[in-house]
Enzyme design. Structure first.
Site, PDB file in Angstrom:
ATOM      1  N   ASP A 193       8.054   9.592   8.697  1.00 26.74           N
ATOM      2  CA  ASP A 193       9.219  10.268   8.104  1.00 26.74           C
ATOM      3  C   ASP A 193       8.982  11.744   7.800  1.00 26.74           C
ATOM      4  O   ASP A 193       9.858  12.403   7.240  1.00 26.74           O
ATOM      5  CB  ASP A 193       9.646   9.545   6.828  1.00 26.74           C
ATOM      6  CG  ASP A 193       8.592   9.624   5.740  1.00 26.74           C
ATOM      7  OD1 ASP A 193       7.415   9.805   6.068  1.00 26.74           O
ATOM      8  OD2 ASP A 193       8.955   9.527   4.561  1.00 26.74           O
ATOM      9  N   LEU A 242       0.858  -1.197   0.000  1.00 24.27           N
ATOM     10  CA  LEU A 242       0.000   0.000   0.000  1.00 24.27           C
ATOM     11  C   LEU A 242       0.889   1.240   0.000  1.00 24.27           C
ATOM     12  O   LEU A 242       1.774   1.371   0.841  1.00 24.27           O
ATOM     13  CB  LEU A 242      -0.897   0.004   1.247  1.00 24.27           C
ATOM     14  CG  LEU A 242      -1.906  -1.136   1.326  1.00 24.27           C
ATOM     15  CD1 LEU A 242      -2.634  -1.127   2.662  1.00 24.27           C
ATOM     16  CD2 LEU A 242      -2.913  -1.065   0.179  1.00 24.27           C
ATOM     17  N   LEU A 286      -4.998   3.790  -1.705  1.00 21.87           N
ATOM     18  CA  LEU A 286      -6.407   3.791  -1.306  1.00 21.87           C
ATOM     19  C   LEU A 286      -7.150   4.793  -2.192  1.00 21.87           C
ATOM     20  O   LEU A 286      -6.571   5.808  -2.600  1.00 21.87           O
ATOM     21  CB  LEU A 286      -6.545   4.187   0.172  1.00 21.87           C
ATOM     22  CG  LEU A 286      -5.853   3.270   1.182  1.00 21.87           C
ATOM     23  CD1 LEU A 286      -6.030   3.800   2.600  1.00 21.87           C
ATOM     24  CD2 LEU A 286      -6.397   1.842   1.097  1.00 21.87           C
ATOM     25  N   LYS A 334      -2.134  13.320   0.626  1.00 18.24           N
ATOM     26  CA  LYS A 334      -2.837  12.049   0.748  1.00 18.24           C
ATOM     27  C   LYS A 334      -2.036  10.953   1.443  1.00 18.24           C
ATOM     28  O   LYS A 334      -2.415   9.792   1.414  1.00 18.24           O
ATOM     29  CB  LYS A 334      -3.244  11.571  -0.637  1.00 18.24           C
ATOM     30  CG  LYS A 334      -4.350  12.409  -1.243  1.00 18.24           C
ATOM     31  CD  LYS A 334      -4.750  11.892  -2.591  1.00 18.24           C
ATOM     32  CE  LYS A 334      -3.597  12.001  -3.577  1.00 18.24           C
ATOM     33  NZ  LYS A 334      -3.818  11.344  -4.840  1.00 18.24           N
ATOM     34  N   VAL A 335      -0.910  11.355   2.048  1.00 18.52           N
ATOM     35  CA  VAL A 335      -0.121  10.348   2.769  1.00 18.52           C
ATOM     36  C   VAL A 335      -0.713  10.216   4.176  1.00 18.52           C
ATOM     37  O   VAL A 335      -0.725  11.170   4.939  1.00 18.52           O
ATOM     38  CB  VAL A 335       1.369  10.746   2.861  1.00 18.52           C
ATOM     39  CG1 VAL A 335       2.169   9.652   3.543  1.00 18.52           C
ATOM     40  CG2 VAL A 335       1.929  11.048   1.489  1.00 18.52           C
ATOM     41  N   LEU A 336      -1.210   9.024   4.474  1.00 19.14           N
ATOM     42  CA  LEU A 336      -1.896   8.811   5.751  1.00 19.14           C
ATOM     43  C   LEU A 336      -0.979   8.118   6.754  1.00 19.14           C
ATOM     44  O   LEU A 336       0.066   7.573   6.389  1.00 19.14           O
ATOM     45  CB  LEU A 336      -3.145   7.945   5.530  1.00 19.14           C
ATOM     46  CG  LEU A 336      -4.103   8.372   4.416  1.00 19.14           C
ATOM     47  CD1 LEU A 336      -5.294   7.429   4.382  1.00 19.14           C
ATOM     48  CD2 LEU A 336      -4.574   9.807   4.616  1.00 19.14           C
TER      49      LEU A 336
END
Ligand SMILES: C[S@@+](CC[C@H](N)C(=O)[O-])C[C@H]1O[C@@H](n2cnc3c(N)ncnc32)[C@H](O)[C@@H]1O
Length: 310
Positions: free
Chosen positions: A216, A192, A238, A250-252
């Site tokens: 990070d 993912l 996703l 959009k980095v979860l």
């Protein structure tokens, strides 16, 4: 009792007026003096003032922590009492959860948290990863249809970080020292990653979905995508764009990705799962083109991933 009230170097005079050396321990550490008593036993070295100061500081800190814990327990007890009185369901208690663990049927998909990025993180960020893993564990335990939960590349550093949480070895998580590549067939793995050009529509049975165990602050952008491409495994993001508009990137976080997967596997429509899990500050709101339409996974394309890269 010390013979002098402020010098820890002095001998102890006990109630029978006998002089002995104090057995100082810093919790489980005893400092040897190199001296021996009449029976040849090692005598402990008394603390220096500095060591004593540090020790007292640590004892005070431990005591404060214990007091805080006690107060928190009391508050929780009070909350439960009030909830009982008001007929509010607070969900299953620990005992019930344990029982449920034995009875619940697990989904056939697996989530793996890849802990191979230890060397890229400072201690503070490694602890954040562990904290997020704890959240994943907790929500999975409470789910009516939990998913198989794995941790891969669980090396010495991760073990040390994790060992701050007592009894973690007994949790319902499969810890693997080896890489996920050595645990699952290559064609049954999907990494993912928000950088993937493939959009996930549905989760495939008997497939392991990998989440990068990395906090990070966007320093290693695209690292997990690069890793998946290098290993020749499938990858997917996703479907955020399809169902919601977001103010932020959009980095979860690991636990948000985990919970979204879990909720969708429980049968929750994508849009509901995304809106439920993503915090307000991410500014998630419904996309105009899907709002009002039935966004349940049943109505979507049944291919797991569009344009899967092999
Ligand atoms: C904080 S992110 C790590 C970001 C990191 N720079 C990277 O290269 O992936 C933690 C993990 O959550 C997963 N993740 C985060 N956002 C995602 C998204 N929109 N779609 C799919 N997976 C996502 C990825 O597995 C990612 O490695």
């Amino acid at each position: 009792m010390y013979s002098s009230n402020n010098s820890p170097r002095k001998e102890i005079i006990n109630e029978d007026n006998e002089v002995t050396f104090p057995q100082y321990t810093l919790f489980d550490i005893t400092i040897d003096s190199g001296l021996k008593d009449d029976e040849g036993n090692e005598l402990p070295r008394p603390f220096t003032k500095n060591q004593m100061r540090k020790w007292l500081k640590k004892v005070k800190w431990e005591n404060r922590k214990a007091e805080k814990r006690k107060a928190e327990k009391e508050r929780a007890k009070e909350r439960r009492r009030k909830a009982r009185e008001a007929n509010i369901d607070l969900g299953p208690n620990r005992k019930a959860l344990k029982k449920m663990k034995l009875e619940k049927q697990k989904k056939s998909i697996s989530i793996v948290i890849d802990l191979s990025f230890d060397h890229l993180m400072m201690e503070k960020d490694r602890f954040k990863v562990i904290k997020q893993i704890l959240r994943c564990y907790s929500i999975n335990r409470r789910s009516a249809t939990p998913i198989h939960f794995h941790i891969s590349s669980f090396g010495d550093r991760s073990k040390t970080d994790m060992s701050r949480h007592n009894g973690y070895e007994n949790w319902d998580i499969n810890f693997h020292e080896e890489s996920y590549l050595d645990v699952f067939p290559k064609d049954k793995i999907v990494y993912l990653t928000s950088e993937s050009e493939n959009v996930i529509e549905q989760f495939e049975d008997n497939t392991a979905y990998i989440i990068g165990g990395l906090v990070d602050h966007n320093q290693h952008k695209g690292l997990c995508h690069k890793k998946a491409v290098e290993h020749g495994i499938r990858h997917g993001q996703l479907p955020l764009d399809k169902y919601i508009n977001m103010k932020t990137r959009k980095v979860l976080t690991i636990d948000h990705v985990f919970e979204i997967v879990l909720r969708v596997c429980e049968g929750m429509p994508w849009q509901d799962a995304l809106l439920k899990v993503l915090p307000m500050r991410k500014g998630a709101h419904i996309c105009d083109d899907v709002s009002g339409s039935n966004s349940s996974i049943d109505t979507l394309d049944t291919t797991c991933i569009n344009e899967v890269t092999k």
